[in-house]
Design a protein around this motif. Structure first.
Motif, PDB file in Angstrom:
ATOM      1  N   GLU A 193       0.946  -1.116   0.180  1.00  0.00           N
ATOM      2  CA  GLU A 193      -0.087  -0.026  -0.062  1.00  0.00           C
ATOM      3  C   GLU A 193       0.768   1.135  -0.074  1.00  0.00           C
ATOM      4  N   ALA A 194       2.017   1.222   0.610  1.00  0.00           N
ATOM      5  CA  ALA A 194       2.836   2.568   0.881  1.00  0.00           C
ATOM      6  C   ALA A 194       3.727   2.579  -0.456  1.00  0.00           C
ATOM      7  N   PHE A 195       4.237   1.023  -1.239  1.00  0.00           N
ATOM      8  CA  PHE A 195       5.101   1.371  -2.329  1.00  0.00           C
ATOM      9  C   PHE A 195       4.786   0.136  -3.219  1.00  0.00           C
ATOM     10  N   VAL A 196       4.394   0.503  -4.499  1.00  0.00           N
ATOM     11  CA  VAL A 196       4.137  -0.805  -5.414  1.00  0.00           C
ATOM     12  C   VAL A 196       4.575  -0.386  -6.799  1.00  0.00           C
ATOM     13  N   MET A 197       5.239  -1.278  -7.545  1.00  0.00           N
ATOM     14  CA  MET A 197       5.800  -1.098  -8.819  1.00  0.00           C
ATOM     15  C   MET A 197       4.332  -1.555  -9.699  1.00  0.00           C
ATOM     16  N   SER A 198       3.381  -0.617  -9.886  1.00  0.00           N
ATOM     17  CA  SER A 198       2.141  -1.280 -10.767  1.00  0.00           C
ATOM     18  C   SER A 198       2.004  -0.532 -11.898  1.00  0.00           C
ATOM     19  N   GLY A 199       2.766   0.301 -12.307  1.00  0.00           N
ATOM     20  CA  GLY A 199       2.540   1.208 -13.788  1.00  0.00           C
ATOM     21  C   GLY A 199       1.435   2.206 -13.445  1.00  0.00           C
ATOM     22  N   LYS A 200       1.111   2.985 -14.387  1.00  0.00           N
ATOM     23  CA  LYS A 200       0.027   3.588 -14.331  1.00  0.00           C
ATOM     24  C   LYS A 200      -0.622   3.968 -15.777  1.00  0.00           C
ATOM     25  N   ILE A 201      -1.795   4.832 -15.802  1.00  0.00           N
ATOM     26  CA  ILE A 201      -2.628   4.984 -17.040  1.00  0.00           C
ATOM     27  C   ILE A 201      -2.576   6.383 -17.458  1.00  0.00           C
ATOM     28  N   ASN A 202      -2.312   6.866 -18.598  1.00  0.00           N
ATOM     29  CA  ASN A 202      -2.680   8.464 -18.992  1.00  0.00           C
ATOM     30  C   ASN A 202      -3.943   8.397 -19.644  1.00  0.00           C
ATOM     31  N   GLY A 203      -4.903   8.793 -18.730  1.00  0.00           N
ATOM     32  CA  GLY A 203      -6.288   8.755 -19.277  1.00  0.00           C
ATOM     33  C   GLY A 203      -6.449   9.899 -20.251  1.00  0.00           C
ATOM     34  N   ALA A 204      -7.529   9.687 -21.311  1.00  0.00           N
ATOM     35  CA  ALA A 204      -8.032  10.591 -22.239  1.00  0.00           C
ATOM     36  C   ALA A 204      -9.232  10.735 -22.384  1.00  0.00           C
ATOM     37  N   ALA A 205      -9.686  12.053 -21.851  1.00  0.00           N
ATOM     38  CA  ALA A 205     -11.366  12.072 -21.864  1.00  0.00           C
ATOM     39  C   ALA A 205     -11.766  12.800 -23.279  1.00  0.00           C
ATOM     40  N   ILE A 223     -11.903  -0.485 -15.850  1.00  0.00           N
ATOM     41  CA  ILE A 223     -10.916  -0.141 -14.679  1.00  0.00           C
ATOM     42  C   ILE A 223     -11.364   0.722 -13.739  1.00  0.00           C
ATOM     43  N   THR A 224     -12.076   1.838 -14.518  1.00  0.00           N
ATOM     44  CA  THR A 224     -12.425   2.779 -13.668  1.00  0.00           C
ATOM     45  C   THR A 224     -13.673   2.976 -13.187  1.00  0.00           C
ATOM     46  N   GLY A 225     -14.760   2.297 -13.758  1.00  0.00           N
ATOM     47  CA  GLY A 225     -16.237   2.307 -13.616  1.00  0.00           C
ATOM     48  C   GLY A 225     -16.779   3.571 -14.250  1.00  0.00           C
ATOM     49  N   SER A 226     -16.045   4.321 -14.739  1.00  0.00           N
ATOM     50  CA  SER A 226     -16.456   5.552 -15.242  1.00  0.00           C
ATOM     51  C   SER A 226     -16.510   5.623 -16.868  1.00  0.00           C
ATOM     52  N   ALA A 250     -10.598  -1.898  -7.644  1.00  0.00           N
ATOM     53  CA  ALA A 250     -10.553  -1.370  -6.460  1.00  0.00           C
ATOM     54  C   ALA A 250      -9.468  -0.303  -6.303  1.00  0.00           C
ATOM     55  N   ILE A 251      -8.212  -0.579  -7.249  1.00  0.00           N
ATOM     56  CA  ILE A 251      -7.222   0.357  -6.984  1.00  0.00           C
ATOM     57  C   ILE A 251      -6.780   0.576  -8.270  1.00  0.00           C
ATOM     58  N   TRP A 252      -6.529   1.934  -8.691  1.00  0.00           N
ATOM     59  CA  TRP A 252      -6.033   2.260 -10.066  1.00  0.00           C
ATOM     60  C   TRP A 252      -5.502   3.962  -9.720  1.00  0.00           C
ATOM     61  N   GLY A 253      -4.739   4.367 -10.659  1.00  0.00           N
ATOM     62  CA  GLY A 253      -4.217   5.630 -10.900  1.00  0.00           C
ATOM     63  C   GLY A 253      -4.154   6.081 -12.217  1.00  0.00           C
ATOM     64  N   LEU A 254      -4.781   7.454 -12.519  1.00  0.00           N
ATOM     65  CA  LEU A 254      -4.546   8.020 -13.803  1.00  0.00           C
ATOM     66  C   LEU A 254      -3.962   9.162 -13.833  1.00  0.00           C
ATOM     67  N   THR A 255      -2.952   9.438 -14.521  1.00  0.00           N
ATOM     68  CA  THR A 255      -2.442  10.883 -14.885  1.00  0.00           C
ATOM     69  C   THR A 255      -3.278  11.449 -16.107  1.00  0.00           C
ATOM     70  N   VAL A 280      -6.542  11.191 -11.081  1.00  0.00           N
ATOM     71  CA  VAL A 280      -7.618  10.595 -10.411  1.00  0.00           C
ATOM     72  C   VAL A 280      -6.800   9.351  -9.939  1.00  0.00           C
ATOM     73  N   ARG A 281      -7.139   9.156  -8.488  1.00  0.00           N
ATOM     74  CA  ARG A 281      -6.832   7.789  -8.072  1.00  0.00           C
ATOM     75  C   ARG A 281      -7.781   7.154  -7.230  1.00  0.00           C
ATOM     76  N   ARG A 282      -7.909   5.910  -7.225  1.00  0.00           N
ATOM     77  CA  ARG A 282      -8.882   5.248  -6.603  1.00  0.00           C
ATOM     78  C   ARG A 282      -8.103   4.457  -5.543  1.00  0.00           C
ATOM     79  N   ILE A 283      -8.636   4.447  -4.226  1.00  0.00           N
ATOM     80  CA  ILE A 283      -7.707   3.572  -3.270  1.00  0.00           C
ATOM     81  C   ILE A 283      -8.463   2.792  -2.462  1.00  0.00           C
ATOM     82  N   CYS A 284      -7.962   1.596  -2.035  1.00  0.00           N
ATOM     83  CA  CYS A 284      -8.706   0.823  -1.285  1.00  0.00           C
ATOM     84  C   CYS A 284      -7.622   0.139  -0.143  1.00  0.00           C
ATOM     85  N   GLY A 285      -7.784   0.536   1.088  1.00  0.00           N
ATOM     86  CA  GLY A 285      -7.051   0.275   2.222  1.00  0.00           C
ATOM     87  C   GLY A 285      -7.222   0.885   3.469  1.00  0.00           C
TER      88      GLY A 285
END
Ligand SMILES: Cc1cc2nc3c(=O)[nH]c(=O)nc-3n(C[C@H](O)[C@H](O)[C@H](O)COP(=O)(O)OP(=O)(O)OC[C@H]3O[C@@H](n4cnc5c(N)ncnc54)[C@H](O)[C@@H]3O)c2cc1C
Length: 443
Positions: free
Chosen positions: A126-138, A171-174, A281-286, A295-300
């Motif tokens: 939860e403090a540090f994870v190598m999970s990658g990220k998404i650049n979201g385009a709206a 992924i995002t529910g949006s 449950a967990i994702w991050g978008l730049t 936007v970040r969604r966290i669960c913890g």
């Protein structure tokens, strides 16, 4: 020299508020000596202290910070420790190919150092994870930014994956996003949990950390003497790891851009709201456009929550008012509603702002400022990775060690001079408003 300004961090950072209260601080009291003094306990300062603790074993290392660890910018960012180019002044984060390849290598060294510390001190995923990220385009324009950045990544030989609108919804529910660009090597942190965890580990390794201990004066006699309201540290070598507050210590005057950005965190979602939201449950978008919304969604710890970050303001005084936080909060609410219209009842629990330090030519200040005084500052908005790298390199420099990365950092240009006030403030804010206006759909 008297320190001209002390840090003021507006609004409570939600990340730190989710955690248990820390032990009471032990502000510096009385006169002490040390082999090394690090001023600033953010990414740069703690990375510097860690490097010193490994390479100058047995030396006395003291770290001072004006505020509690986790309350400063290191505990109030969005937690994307990004390896790839992340030039906030570019249309799609990218720049010249060779420079971006070198920058990516450097960022990865910073991330590797962070990962080593995280492993050594037993931090959770939860403090540090190598999970990658998404650049979201709206928007179509955002999608075009992602497409051009993807081409740039191909030229750099960097792996990436393109998501369509259905995958983004999954992924995002949006429904808000047209596409996404996934890159795998970003580390995601819970910033306050990470920085407090690293500080805790360093303490166990014997590093003395004094919080609530603002340095109000720094001068050189035979050694350097740093004064705080109730104490004084004398040390032959000092590392300034204060990011934009380098100016407050009298260095890089008129060369650093002080920018604020802002975040809001929802209250914990109920199980029904989590079900209504859907997605992972967990994702991050730049944002695909650098001036758009993160936007970040966290669960913890603290439950299931969403965090919105956007807006940039240029504030050379390094302070913003509570009124500004409230005003930007309204923008956050609109950004939230556009993305999650079915969560209309979910209010924000925490709102805050924080400082970034940028230079016009996107360079850091990793250097020897004076005999025995070193700088690990100006992280250009990517302090999680670049600050960690800068801290390690400034410690290497102070220790007299060399490496190709340090040589490259030392050979970098100085930050370009800014136009005089009020031209720079008015010009920069007008430019930011114009950019935000153009990127409206991504906000
Ligand atoms: C809302 C928000 C979102 C962000 N998102 C991201 C992100 O996703 N990824 C990313 O990489 N970056 C992000 N950033 C930027 C990131 O937080 C900074 O770049 C980073 O914190 C800089 O690290 P640092 O160690 O150089 O400085 P800081 O973290 O600012 O640490 C410097 C420390 O020096 C202390 N200090 C200053 N003056 C004195 C003094 N006189 N005496 C004692 N102590 C002093 C301060 O209190 C501070 O704790 C974001 C910032 C904000 C505000």
């Amino acid at each position: 020299m008297a320190v001209t300004r002390l840090p003021r961090d507006p609004g409570p950072t939600g990340w730190n508020k989710l955690l248990a209260n820390p032990q009471p601080a032990t502000p510096l009291a009385g006169k002490i000596t040390a082999d090394w003094l690090v001023i600033g306990a953010g990414f740069a300062g703690l990375a510097a202290a860690h490097r010193l603790s490994k390479k100058a074993k047995g030396d006395k290392i003291v770290v001072l910070d004006a505020v509690r660890i986790g309350d400063g910018p290191a505990g109030r960012n969005s937690g994307f420790m990004i390896d790839l180019p992340h030039d906030l002044t570019s249309a799609d984060y990218g720049g010249a190919l060779d420079a971006d390849v070198a920058q990516t290598q450097d960022n990865r060294l910073g991330i590797t150092h962070a990962r080593e510390m995280s492993n050594e001190y037993g931090l959770s995923a939860e403090a540090f994870v190598m999970s990658g990220k998404i650049n979201g385009a709206a928007t179509t324009k955002g999608h075009a930014h992602n497409t051009s950045f993807a081409k740039h990544l191909t030229a750099m030989g960097e792996p990436h994956e393109v998501y369509d609108a259905a995958e983004m919804r999954e992924i995002t529910g949006s429904d808000y996003y047209q596409s996404g660009l996934f890159t795998p090597s970003t580390a995601m942190i819970q910033p306050a949990m990470y920085i407090r965890g690293i500080a805790e580990g360093l303490r166990k390794d014997g590093v003395k950390i004094h919080e609530d201990s603002p340095v109000t004066d720094l001068k050189r006699e035979d050694d350097w003497i740093a004064t705080t309201p109730n104490g004084r540290v004398t040390a032959p070598r000092v590392i300034l790891a204060v990011n934009g507050h380098l100016n407050s210590f009298g260095y890089a005057k008129s060369r650093l851009m002080h920018v604020f950005t802002y975040a809001s965190m929802t209250r914990a979602l109920s199980p029904q709201e989590v079900a209504k939201l859907g997605g992972h449950a967990i994702w991050g978008l730049t944002p695909a456009d650098p001036v758009g919304t993160t936007v970040r969604r966290i669960c913890g710890t603290g439950g299931d929550r969403l965090i919105i970050r956007n807006r940039f303001t240029f504030d050379p005084t390094m302070e913003v008012s509570a009124k500004r936080i409230a005003k930007v909060g309204k923008d956050h609410d609109r950004s939230f509603m556009r993305r999650f219209p079915n969560l209309g009842d979910v209010a924000m629990e925490f709102r805050w702002g924080g400082r970034l330090c940028l230079s016009r030519n996107n360079v850091q200040v990793i250097s020897k400022l004076e005999p025995g005084l070193f700088s690990a500052c100006c992280q250009n908005g990517l302090g999680t990775a670049k600050g960690t790298l800068a801290g390690g390199l400034a410690a290497d420099l102070a220790l007299g060690q060399s490496s190709p990365t340090l040589s490259r950092a030392l050979a970098a240009d100085a930050p370009m001079r800014l136009p005089p006030e009020p031209i720079s403030r008015l010009g920069a804010n007008l430019y930011l408003r114009w950019q935000e206006g153009r990127a409206f759909g991504e906000l």
